[in-house]
Enzyme design. Sequence first.
Site, short mmCIF file in Angstrom:
data_model
loop_
_atom_site.label_atom_id
_atom_site.label_comp_id
_atom_site.label_asym_id
_atom_site.label_seq_id
_atom_site.Cartn_x
_atom_site.Cartn_y
_atom_site.Cartn_z
N GLY A 29 0.83 -1.25 -0.09
CA GLY A 29 -0.10 -0.13 0.07
C GLY A 29 0.86 1.22 0.00
CG ASN A 30 -0.15 4.68 -1.65
OD1 ASN A 30 -1.17 5.49 -0.85
ND2 ASN A 30 -0.78 4.12 -2.74
NE ARG A 31 5.25 6.76 4.39
CZ ARG A 31 5.49 6.05 5.40
NH1 ARG A 31 4.59 5.58 6.36
NH2 ARG A 31 6.58 5.23 5.47
CB ALA A 32 -3.09 7.90 -0.16
CB ALA A 96 -1.94 7.29 -4.10
#
Length: 219
Positions: A29-32, A96
């Site tokens: 995943g990512n930090r969005a 994102a």
Amino acid sequence: RTSGPLRGRRVVVTAGGTHEPIDPVRFIGNRASGRMGYAIAAAARDRGASVTLISGPARVQPPAAVTLVRVETALEMQREVESAIADADLLIMNAAVADFRPAIVAGQKIKKGDDEELTIRLVRNPDILASIAHRRDLVKIGFAAETHDLLTYARDKLERKGLDMIVANEAVASIGSEDIQLILIDAQGIERLPLLPKTEAAELLLDAIVERCAARWSD
Ligand code: C5P
């Protein structure tokens, strides 16, 4: 809402990140946080639009009075965007989206065993915006979050993805944070907004988008 510059218009907003599964309990995943996209959806709603918010995993409460569609992966997001834009006037692609996903999703939890290393092979996800470049009637706004060479990459995406506007921001400062500094880039030029809470940045952004839509829709 029966008034406002987007009255009678259908607007699709994507927000949050994506989770790309590795096995039943793990993902990439990512930090969005979803904060920017949710604020954009609320700002479009407040201008009279009927809003579909397609959201990947996010950490904030979704706005009221929008149609919320929850997704996990880039492929799910692509499917939902394609269906939502069928009768839409404007797409604001803030999510994102993961560029890659694990090639194989393990059916059972991957065990560490005695291994000192584990390799996960990734395959490319489709570029959602690029895949709908043929929709000339749809006003399309993209985002570019970068850690370096921000304007160069942003201008390249504006062209390559056939967008009406690209909204550039510093990835490390913006993703997951409360405040954001947006740089609006279109074929005409570039406009830098001040550093603002995302809700206020969304208001100024929507004003700029409405202006461009008015020009496009009056043709
Ligand atoms: O190429 P990059 O991922 O930096 O482009 C960012 C823009 O493209 C964002 O608007 C994002 O939502 C969109 N995007 C997309 N499909 C992807 C990756 C990004 O539509 N697979």
